[in-house]
Structures are given as structure tokens and as C-alpha cells.
Design a protein around this motif. Structure first.
Motif, PDB file in Angstrom:
ATOM      1  N   ARG B 308      74.492  19.351  34.589  1.00 47.33           N
ATOM      2  CA  ARG B 308      73.378  19.689  33.710  1.00 47.33           C
ATOM      3  C   ARG B 308      73.293  21.208  33.547  1.00 47.33           C
ATOM      4  O   ARG B 308      73.492  21.948  34.508  1.00 47.33           O
ATOM      5  CB  ARG B 308      72.090  19.168  34.327  1.00 47.33           C
ATOM      6  N   ILE B 309      73.046  21.671  32.327  1.00 43.37           N
ATOM      7  CA  ILE B 309      72.953  23.121  32.153  1.00 43.37           C
ATOM      8  C   ILE B 309      71.503  23.549  32.272  1.00 43.37           C
ATOM      9  O   ILE B 309      70.591  22.735  32.140  1.00 43.37           O
ATOM     10  CB  ILE B 309      73.593  23.595  30.833  1.00 43.37           C
ATOM     11  N   ARG B 310      71.326  24.852  32.526  1.00 43.10           N
ATOM     12  CA  ARG B 310      69.983  25.344  32.800  1.00 43.10           C
ATOM     13  C   ARG B 310      69.163  25.387  31.514  1.00 43.10           C
ATOM     14  O   ARG B 310      69.714  25.529  30.422  1.00 43.10           O
ATOM     15  CB  ARG B 310      70.086  26.744  33.401  1.00 43.10           C
ATOM     16  N   MET B 311      67.836  25.299  31.674  1.00 48.72           N
ATOM     17  CA  MET B 311      66.948  25.204  30.505  1.00 48.72           C
ATOM     18  C   MET B 311      67.120  26.410  29.580  1.00 48.72           C
ATOM     19  O   MET B 311      67.259  26.266  28.365  1.00 48.72           O
ATOM     20  CB  MET B 311      65.498  25.095  30.990  1.00 48.72           C
ATOM     21  N   ASP B 312      67.132  27.638  30.150  1.00 46.92           N
ATOM     22  CA  ASP B 312      67.226  28.816  29.276  1.00 46.92           C
ATOM     23  C   ASP B 312      68.608  28.905  28.623  1.00 46.92           C
ATOM     24  O   ASP B 312      68.732  29.286  27.466  1.00 46.92           O
ATOM     25  CB  ASP B 312      66.890  30.090  30.047  1.00 46.92           C
ATOM     26  N   HIS B 313      69.641  28.478  29.374  1.00 47.24           N
ATOM     27  CA  HIS B 313      70.983  28.449  28.775  1.00 47.24           C
ATOM     28  C   HIS B 313      71.026  27.469  27.626  1.00 47.24           C
ATOM     29  O   HIS B 313      71.657  27.724  26.593  1.00 47.24           O
ATOM     30  CB  HIS B 313      72.009  28.043  29.833  1.00 47.24           C
ATOM     31  N   LEU B 314      70.336  26.334  27.850  1.00 43.24           N
ATOM     32  CA  LEU B 314      70.297  25.299  26.828  1.00 43.24           C
ATOM     33  C   LEU B 314      69.718  25.852  25.534  1.00 43.24           C
ATOM     34  O   LEU B 314      70.288  25.694  24.452  1.00 43.24           O
ATOM     35  CB  LEU B 314      69.445  24.138  27.343  1.00 43.24           C
ATOM     36  N   MET B 315      68.566  26.555  25.658  1.00 39.82           N
ATOM     37  CA  MET B 315      67.904  27.080  24.473  1.00 39.82           C
ATOM     38  C   MET B 315      68.753  28.166  23.828  1.00 39.82           C
ATOM     39  O   MET B 315      68.947  28.170  22.608  1.00 39.82           O
ATOM     40  CB  MET B 315      66.530  27.641  24.840  1.00 39.82           C
ATOM     41  N   SER B 316      69.276  29.069  24.650  1.00 43.51           N
ATOM     42  CA  SER B 316      70.036  30.161  24.044  1.00 43.51           C
ATOM     43  C   SER B 316      71.322  29.638  23.418  1.00 43.51           C
ATOM     44  O   SER B 316      71.785  30.176  22.414  1.00 43.51           O
ATOM     45  CB  SER B 316      70.318  31.254  25.079  1.00 43.51           C
ATOM     46  N   PHE B 317      71.873  28.572  23.987  1.00 47.88           N
ATOM     47  CA  PHE B 317      73.083  28.003  23.395  1.00 47.88           C
ATOM     48  C   PHE B 317      72.794  27.477  21.992  1.00 47.88           C
ATOM     49  O   PHE B 317      73.579  27.660  21.061  1.00 47.88           O
ATOM     50  CB  PHE B 317      73.603  26.868  24.289  1.00 47.88           C
ATOM     51  N   SER B 318      71.636  26.833  21.852  1.00 46.57           N
ATOM     52  CA  SER B 318      71.279  26.302  20.548  1.00 46.57           C
ATOM     53  C   SER B 318      71.060  27.415  19.536  1.00 46.57           C
ATOM     54  O   SER B 318      71.630  27.406  18.457  1.00 46.57           O
ATOM     55  CB  SER B 318      70.031  25.448  20.664  1.00 46.57           C
ATOM     56  N   TRP B 319      70.212  28.376  19.924  1.00 46.70           N
ATOM     57  CA  TRP B 319      69.784  29.378  18.945  1.00 46.70           C
ATOM     58  C   TRP B 319      70.845  30.447  18.710  1.00 46.70           C
ATOM     59  O   TRP B 319      70.945  30.991  17.625  1.00 46.70           O
ATOM     60  CB  TRP B 319      68.482  30.041  19.403  1.00 46.70           C
ATOM     61  N   LYS B 320      71.619  30.764  19.762  1.00 49.22           N
ATOM     62  CA  LYS B 320      72.540  31.896  19.613  1.00 49.22           C
ATOM     63  C   LYS B 320      73.954  31.463  19.248  1.00 49.22           C
ATOM     64  O   LYS B 320      74.736  32.273  18.766  1.00 49.22           O
ATOM     65  CB  LYS B 320      72.585  32.704  20.916  1.00 49.22           C
ATOM     66  N   ILE B 321      74.309  30.236  19.531  1.00 46.93           N
ATOM     67  CA  ILE B 321      75.684  29.830  19.233  1.00 46.93           C
ATOM     68  C   ILE B 321      75.726  28.716  18.192  1.00 46.93           C
ATOM     69  O   ILE B 321      76.322  28.855  17.132  1.00 46.93           O
ATOM     70  CB  ILE B 321      76.405  29.386  20.527  1.00 46.93           C
ATOM     71  N   LEU B 322      75.049  27.607  18.488  1.00 46.60           N
ATOM     72  CA  LEU B 322      75.205  26.438  17.622  1.00 46.60           C
ATOM     73  C   LEU B 322      74.713  26.698  16.199  1.00 46.60           C
ATOM     74  O   LEU B 322      75.396  26.376  15.226  1.00 46.60           O
ATOM     75  CB  LEU B 322      74.461  25.244  18.210  1.00 46.60           C
ATOM     76  N   ILE B 323      73.507  27.295  16.072  1.00 46.43           N
ATOM     77  CA  ILE B 323      72.947  27.500  14.733  1.00 46.43           C
ATOM     78  C   ILE B 323      73.794  28.492  13.920  1.00 46.43           C
ATOM     79  O   ILE B 323      74.162  28.189  12.781  1.00 46.43           O
ATOM     80  CB  ILE B 323      71.464  27.929  14.823  1.00 46.43           C
ATOM     81  N   PRO B 324      74.177  29.659  14.497  1.00 44.99           N
ATOM     82  CA  PRO B 324      75.062  30.541  13.728  1.00 44.99           C
ATOM     83  C   PRO B 324      76.369  29.870  13.335  1.00 44.99           C
ATOM     84  O   PRO B 324      76.807  29.985  12.184  1.00 44.99           O
ATOM     85  CB  PRO B 324      75.317  31.699  14.686  1.00 44.99           C
ATOM     86  N   VAL B 325      76.966  29.136  14.271  1.00 44.50           N
ATOM     87  CA  VAL B 325      78.253  28.498  13.964  1.00 44.50           C
ATOM     88  C   VAL B 325      78.097  27.501  12.832  1.00 44.50           C
ATOM     89  O   VAL B 325      78.902  27.475  11.890  1.00 44.50           O
ATOM     90  CB  VAL B 325      78.822  27.809  15.230  1.00 44.50           C
ATOM     91  N   SER B 326      77.030  26.692  12.890  1.00 40.13           N
ATOM     92  CA  SER B 326      76.879  25.694  11.833  1.00 40.13           C
ATOM     93  C   SER B 326      76.534  26.362  10.502  1.00 40.13           C
ATOM     94  O   SER B 326      76.951  25.882   9.443  1.00 40.13           O
ATOM     95  CB  SER B 326      75.837  24.639  12.221  1.00 40.13           C
ATOM     96  N   LEU B 327      75.795  27.481  10.559  1.00 38.31           N
ATOM     97  CA  LEU B 327      75.495  28.210   9.317  1.00 38.31           C
ATOM     98  C   LEU B 327      76.765  28.755   8.697  1.00 38.31           C
ATOM     99  O   LEU B 327      77.002  28.624   7.493  1.00 38.31           O
ATOM    100  CB  LEU B 327      74.518  29.350   9.612  1.00 38.31           C
ATOM    101  N   VAL B 328      77.624  29.352   9.534  1.00 37.99           N
ATOM    102  CA  VAL B 328      78.888  29.891   9.040  1.00 37.99           C
ATOM    103  C   VAL B 328      79.722  28.759   8.446  1.00 37.99           C
ATOM    104  O   VAL B 328      80.362  28.915   7.405  1.00 37.99           O
ATOM    105  CB  VAL B 328      79.646  30.602  10.190  1.00 37.99           C
TER     106      VAL B 328
END
Lengths: 236, 345
Positions: B308-328
Motif C-alpha cells: 500500500r502506498i502512503r496517503m500523501d504519495h497517493l495524492m501527489s501521484f494523482s495530481w502531479k503525475i497522472l493528471i499531467p500525463v493524461s492531459l498531455v
């Protein structure tokens, strides 16, 4: 590359799917136990020289024994040896200290008991170690039969005597109510023919309280069954 | 074989009409039957799925999994279900009773509603909505509210913490989930799931949109509260999160809904990326089942591999990686469409 570790982990779990399972199907399959496995602490009665080192060394007061002076000599003899296994921490100190390897760990790890009293393992002096004690006790019993206090008592004793002869002559029939398997009956018959004390006790209980008799007989048989494989293991 | 189920439906409607029932009513009865079938299939499928999950997790950890009851332990979940059905239904004294009691019901209703738009074979969609994908995403996000209801109604701080986590997680992963599907919508030119499947008859979208597939998969895992993203029910920290106070059948309903969601998300993944019911030789409804199960196996594989990944990592992964990648990914897809249109394809 980012995420390389994730792929590696996925590879490991996928590999595990096709590997052989390491589960031991316990009740059907028996686990492999190393030679120095510490199962149940066991005691080899005839080997004991009553030095008491085990009792002194035990950190938890698990061990205790009853002794008596042998008549005409300073030597002690062992009457019974008790291992109160519930306090044992399997530290191996008693086994290490024993000069004659009387104490040892066997590979029996199924130590769960239904009743708390059963946890205590009591080794009584085997009857064949000295025939003197047995003879004396037998005499005492006969005295009792000679001096019945009341008529009811006399009647009871008669019944006991009758039961005794039945038990001795035809154990298959008389024990059929108590035991389910014929194997157990055979073991019980063996026990009674080799030990008069047991025969007496059994006959008495059969007259007084059938249920108690059944319980006791089952306990004897179970103990006998348990002792046998141990002896077999030693010979190997 | 191909039209087996459609034929059954057709025969049923004509039989009803021949009985003198107006065609509208016959359609309505058929709709009710369809829903009943879906609910039945979901419920029975969950029995298989839980067994499968336990087996797969066992194999991945060099264990055997359930193996006592029936061949390969396949009756284990049936016994578990019977146990749950007969258990006492405990409602905590200080719980918000109405919310506490309705949360699992809403959860399962929302989960079942997702199946309305999934094409379960050629022409086998319960409601062939022209905004099917949009409907799926919007209804799917409703389950957040149900988990929050459960957490709030339990009146237990750990339940509430779990519920808050799940809300934070699901709201932030909804965005990459929707974004990753946008590329497909742009290529297919439709929000209708049947059209999207039809658009894949030459090439599956997983080949045209591999990045979208990966982002969808990660976001979907988080949406399902599964695998490495099971923060809302992190056992070691929150006992069972929002489900802590639930017992017996109410708890089983949550479990049922979770697995129902898993099937729905997997079915959507196979519809959008793996060609849906398209496939050679076998009937279309068998193809979607095979593909859905394969996707679910991958979900299980992920769950039993990653910690299981940590809560803050989870959030930052979504906002900082997943959303930019999907936008690109959306921008590149748009550029690609313009380019190929300009080339005259």
C-alpha cells in the motif's frame, strides 16, 4: 527506468503462481522436523538415577518428582516424575544437564489438551521395575475383601470379584460397551492381563460407575497408544 | 450461439405480446427481467470472484488458497456467504441509524446501475445511451458518497477517517480517469459505448492509446479502493475504514458492491481498450466475459504484488503525475487526429 521495480515485483508474483506451493497440508501431511526439534519433553523412566539436576536447573519449576529411600540402602528410588508442561519454555536446560539422557525432546508437537489437568504429564513407576510393591498392594486388597463391614459392601465386593473374572476371561465381550474399536479392546485386555492393579480398578469402576470406567479405560488406552510410537522412535 | 440470448429475449417479447399485453408493457417486463438477470449474474459472479481472488493471492504467495470445501475449495465462498447471511446485524447504539442502514444499499444500487450501459455482447446493451461513457463516470463517482455515508453513519473516528480518505482519493482519481478516457472519445467521435466498440473493429484502442490505458488502469484501481491504493480500508491503520462497524449482510453488501464495481470497471476497460465484444470464432458475449476476467486477473495481480502506498504519495501521484500525463495524452491525441485528418485519412 522509472517503474522498473514495479515490473520486477510483478514478475516475482507471476513466477510464484507457477512455482510449487510450500504449504504442508497439515493433518494429512506431517511436517518435516529437524533432529533437534523440541517437541514434547519426555522422560525415560528406567534410565533415571534420581540426581535431581533437572529439577534444580529448571527455571520455571516445571519438573518435580517423588522419591523414597530404598530399604536397606542409601539409594533413592523414583516413585513418580511429573512434567508440568504448561510452564515449560522448552529451553533445553534440563535435557542438557541430564547425565543419563533420561529427559529428551520428542517430535510430538501436538500438545493441546482439552482439560487443564491433562497438561501435566505424570510418569508413574512402571510395575515391572519392582515386583515387591505390587505384591504388597495385592495383599492389602485381599484383606479388605475378608473383612466386609456391611452386607451391602459384601455384595458389592462380590460383584467386583465377578466382574474381575469376566474381565479377565472374556474382555472382548465385557469391554464392547466401553470401546468402539476392537483394537482398543485388545490393548485394554493386554493392559489388564499385565497389570493386576488396573484390572482391580477397572472391575471396581465397572460395578460402581460405568461412565467413569469408560473414561479411565480410554485414558489408559490412549496413553498406551501414545507410549508405543515413542518407544518405536527410540529404537530407530 | 451468437444470438442465443437475443433470441431468448425476442421470443419472450413476442410471447408476451401474443398474450395480449401491449408492446410497451412487454418491453417493460423484459427490462425488469434484464435487470434481474444482471443482479443475479453479479451476485453469483461475486462468489466466483472472491474464490478466484483468494486462489490467486494464495498462488502468488506460494500457498494453496481455499482447498477444503469442494473441488479446489470452490464452495468456500458459498459457505462464507451463508455465514454472513446468518450473522447478527449489529447497529452501533450511537450510529446515525438511517444513514448507517441505507449506505450499503445505495452502494450496491450505484454499483448495479453501472451495468446499464456496458455492452455485454453485440446489440446486448440494456440501455444504449448516447452518452454512455459520461453516464458511467458520473454514476461511478456516486459511490464516493455511499462510502462517506457509511463512515459518517458509523459515528466512529476510524470509519470517518477512512471515509474522508476515500473521498479525497476518489475525487482526485476521478479526474485522470475521465481524462484518460477523453482520448478514446476523441478518436471514436462518440460517447456511446457501442459506437466505441464498433470503432475498434480494425485496431484495439490499447494500441492507439497505450498511455491512456495505463493511466486508466491506475486511476481505476484507486477508484475501486483496491490493490496498492486501498487507503480507505487500510487494515493496519483503520481496521476496515468505513466498513469497521458493519456486520453480517450489511458488510457483505459492501463487499458485493466492491466486487461489482471491479467487474464493471474491468468490463469498461475491455470495452474501451480491448475491443469489447469483438473477437473471432466465439460468440460476442463470451469474448467480453473472457476479456473482463483477464483484466480482473491483472487487477488481482497488482493488488497482491504491491504494498500500500502512503496517503500523501497517493495524492501527489494523482495530481502531479497522472493528471499531467493524461492531459498531455489528450493534447497529443488531438494533434494526431488533426495531423491525420490533414493528411486526408
Amino acid at each position: 527506468m522509472f517503474g522498473k521495480g514495479l515490473l520486477k515485483g510483478l514478475g516475482i508474483t507471476l513466477g510464484h503462481v507457477f512455482e510449487k506451493d510450500i504449504t504442508v497440508q497439515y493433518p494429512e501431511e506431517r511436517p518435516f522436523l529437524q533432529d533437534r526439534y523440541r517437541g514434547c519433553l519426555a522422560f525415560d523412566f528406567p534410565k533415571c538415577i534420581v540426581c535431581g539436576l533437572c529439577i534444580k536447573t529448571c527455571p520455571n519449576n516445571v519438573l518435580s518428582f517423588e522419591t523414597a529411600k530404598e530399604e536397606g540402602s542409601k539409594k533413592k528410588k523414583l516413585l513418580s516424575y511429573t512434567i508440568d508442561l504448561q510452564y515449560c519454555l522448552f529451553c533445553n536446560l534440563c535435557v542438557e544437564v541430564c547425565p543419563t539422557n533420561t529427559l529428551y525432546f520428542n517430535k510430538d508437537f501436538e500438545l493441546t489438551k482439552f482439560n487443564r489437568d491433562d497438561i501435566k504429564i505424570v510418569y508413574n513407576r512402571p510395575a515391572e521395575m519392582d515386583s515387591v510393591v505390587r505384591g504388597r498392594e495385592g495383599d492389602g486388597h485381599e484383606e479388605k475383601t475378608d473383612n466386609p463391614e456391611t452386607e451391602a459392601e459384601a455384595k458389592r465386593l462380590k460383584q467386583v470379584e465377578a466382574m474381575k473374572t469376566v474381565l479377565a476371561k472374556n474382555p472382548q465381550k465385557s469391554l464392547a460397551k466401553i470401546f468402539e474399536s476392537e483394537e482398543d479392546i485388545a490393548i485394554m485386555a493386554n493392559l489388564m492381563s499385565s497389570d493386576d492393579k488396573k484390572l482391580n480398578k477397572m472391575a471396581e469402576l465397572m460395578v460402581e460407575d460405568k461412565e467413569k470406567a469408560a473414561k479411565l479405560a480410554q485414558a489408559w488406552v490412549n496413553k498406551d497408544k501414545k507410549d508405543r510410537p515413542k518407544e518405536g522412535g527410540e529404537q530407530e | 450461439m451468437e444470438n442465443l440470448i437475443l433470441n431468448i429475449a425476442h421470443i419472450l417479447t413476442s410471447w408476451l405480446v401474443s398474450l395480449g399485453i401491449p408492446a410497451l408493457w412487454a418491453d417493460l417486463i423484459l427490462l425488469i427481467l434484464q435487470w434481474t438477470c444482471i443482479v443475479m449474474i453479479i451476485t453469483l459472479n461475486v462468489l466466483v470472484l472472491i474464490w478466484l481472488e483468494r486462489k490467486v493471492s494464495g498462488f502468488m504467495q506460494l500457498r494453496l488458497g481455499p482447498n477444503r470445501l469442494g473441488p479446489f475449495g470452490c464452495f468456500q465462498t458459498i459457505a462464507d456467504t451463508l455465514k454472513l447471511l446468518t450473522k447478527e446485524d449489529i447497529i452501533p447504539a450511537k450510529a446515525d441509524k438511517l444513514i448507517f442502514m441505507t449506505a450499503p444499499m445505495f452502494f450496491i444500487i450505484v454499483a448495479v446501475l453501472l451495468y446499464a450501459v456496458i455492452p455485454m455482447g453485440k446489440d446486448m446493451t440494456v440501455v444504449d445511451l448516447n452518452v454512455g461513457l459520461f453516464y458511467f463516470i458520473s454514476v461511478g463517482s456516486l459511490s464516493t458518497i455511499c462510502i462517506l455515508m457509511a463512515g459518517w453513519g458509523s459515528n466512529n473516528k476510524w470509519s470517518l477517517l477512512g471515509a474522508m480518505r476515500s473521498v479525497a482519493q476518489m475525487v482526485s482519481y476521478e479526474i485522470p480517469l475521465a481524462f484518460s478516457l477523453l482520448g478514446i472519445v476523441m478518436i471514436a467521435g462518440s460517447l456511446n459505448l457501442s459506437d466505441i466498440v464498433a470503432a475498434q473493429h480494425k485496431l484495439w484502442f490499447i494500441i492507439m492509446q497505450p498511455v491512456a490505458f495505463v493511466t486508466y488502469f491506475i486511476a481505476a484501481t484507486a477508484e475501486l479502493n483496491r490493490g496498492p491504493f486501498d487507503m480507505p480500508e487500510a487494515e493496519q491503520e483503520l481496521t476496515a475504514g468505513a466498513y469497521t462497524e458493519y456486520t453480517g449482510m450489511r458488510w457483505a453488501l459492501f463487499f458485493l458492491a466492491e466486487y461489482t464495481n471491479l467487474v464493471a470497471v474491468s468490463a469498461l476497460a475491455s470495452t474501451l481498450f480491448l475491443g469489447g465484444w469483438l473477437g473471432p470464432w466465439l460468440p460476442s458475449w463470451i469474448w467480453i466475459i473472457i476479456k473482463t476476467y483477464l483484466v480482473m486477473l491483472v487487477f488481482m495481480w497488482l493488488k497482491w504484488t504491491f504494498p500500500r502506498i502512503r496517503m500523501d504519495h497517493l495524492m501527489s501521484f494523482s495530481w502531479k503525475i497522472l493528471i499531467p500525463v493524461s492531459l498531455v495524452n489528450i493534447i497529443i491525441t488531438g494533434g494526431g487526429i488533426l495531423f491525420f485528418k490533414g493528411m486526408g485519412w
